[in-house]
Design a protein around this motif. Sequence first.
Motif, PDB file in Angstrom:
ATOM      1  N   SER A   1      17.610 -23.522 -11.814  1.00 23.71           N
ATOM      2  CA  SER A   1      18.466 -22.885 -10.592  1.00 23.71           C
ATOM      3  C   SER A   1      17.579 -23.203  -9.314  1.00 23.71           C
ATOM      4  N   ILE A   2      18.529 -22.634  -8.267  1.00 23.64           N
ATOM      5  CA  ILE A   2      17.781 -23.231  -6.668  1.00 23.64           C
ATOM      6  C   ILE A   2      16.722 -22.188  -6.859  1.00 23.64           C
TER       7      ILE A   2
ATOM      8  N   GLY B   1      23.898 -22.653  -1.623  1.00 22.57           N
ATOM      9  CA  GLY B   1      24.322 -22.748  -3.195  1.00 22.57           C
ATOM     10  C   GLY B   1      24.801 -24.159  -3.502  1.00 22.57           C
ATOM     11  N   CYS B   2      24.263 -25.040  -2.652  1.00 26.63           N
ATOM     12  CA  CYS B   2      24.956 -26.487  -2.855  1.00 26.63           C
ATOM     13  C   CYS B   2      23.780 -27.460  -3.012  1.00 26.63           C
TER      14      CYS B   2
ATOM     15  N   SER C   1      21.164 -27.276 -13.139  1.00 25.79           N
ATOM     16  CA  SER C   1      22.053 -26.210 -13.314  1.00 25.79           C
ATOM     17  C   SER C   1      23.095 -26.468 -12.652  1.00 25.79           C
ATOM     18  N   MET C   2      22.905 -26.859 -11.361  1.00 26.05           N
ATOM     19  CA  MET C   2      24.261 -26.803 -10.272  1.00 26.05           C
ATOM     20  C   MET C   2      24.908 -28.075 -10.785  1.00 26.05           C
TER      21      MET C   2
ATOM     22  N   THR D   1      16.405 -12.235  -7.664  1.00 27.86           N
ATOM     23  CA  THR D   1      17.233 -12.791  -8.546  1.00 27.86           C
ATOM     24  C   THR D   1      17.787 -14.195  -7.759  1.00 27.86           C
ATOM     25  N   ASP D   2      18.108 -14.158  -6.628  1.00 27.88           N
ATOM     26  CA  ASP D   2      18.762 -15.465  -6.032  1.00 27.88           C
ATOM     27  C   ASP D   2      17.727 -15.984  -4.696  1.00 27.88           C
TER      28      ASP D   2
END
Length: 261
Positions: free
Chosen positions: A48-49, A20-21, A26-27, A76-77
């Motif tokens: 998003s990623i 998540g980095c 968005s991050m 979703t991720d």
Amino acid sequence: MWRIKVPPKVLKLVWRALSGCLPTNSMLQQKHVPVVACCPVCDGESESIIHALVLCPVAAQCWHKAFPEQSAMVATDFFSWLDQALYKLDAWKRSEAVTLCWAVWKARNEKVWNQRMARIDAVVSSAAQYLKQWKEAQGRSSILPSQPFVASDGVSLWVKPQEDTIKVSVDAAVFSDFSAFGIGMVARNSSGHLVQAKAKLFQEMATPALAEAMAIKEALSWTKQEQWEKVVIESDSLVAIQAIRSQVPMRSLFGQGCGGL
């Protein structure tokens, strides 16, 4: 994931995405960096990623072209999506999948920083070629015997040639987006002064190794044309140099390129 055989920078990129980095818009916005959250490639949804690497229309077309069987997957991720994808693939396909993630992100950065968007087939082929070349390099000891190094091998700074000698430094670059490659040559004398320089563009696709071999071949033709008597050719391509020194016949375009030297 760490058991997948791919270049370290590919694993690093995917690990950052899984952690998540990855610095998507968005991050960055969440870290209070003043950027617009929308995707810089499609200018649609928030970046998003999983959007950047999978769901963006450009990324989705890359995945559909390389892995059509993965197109129907829903997640979703990015973590969940990659977990599903890798579970269904064999070892080689896993390597191709994570390398494509890297190629998609690389193409995204090219759009952000250079305002150039690579073609879908160019992104997919660049990932496949990069992985293949890396795999071949890992096993090269079984293809080419170890070649003895000479005194000047591996130097980090340019070294003047002997008296009355011209040193020609050559390099090549592959432009996958335009199906072309270019070469550059710089000739300097024993005092370090520039004698001549030359560049040439070839409107055809080539692997980096073949492009480097062609650069050396063009440099030799150039020196013959200029009638320089004492010449040293300098290249930063260890693969090309080892191939030239090797006595092992290679039945490929790369081998033919070196054979002509």
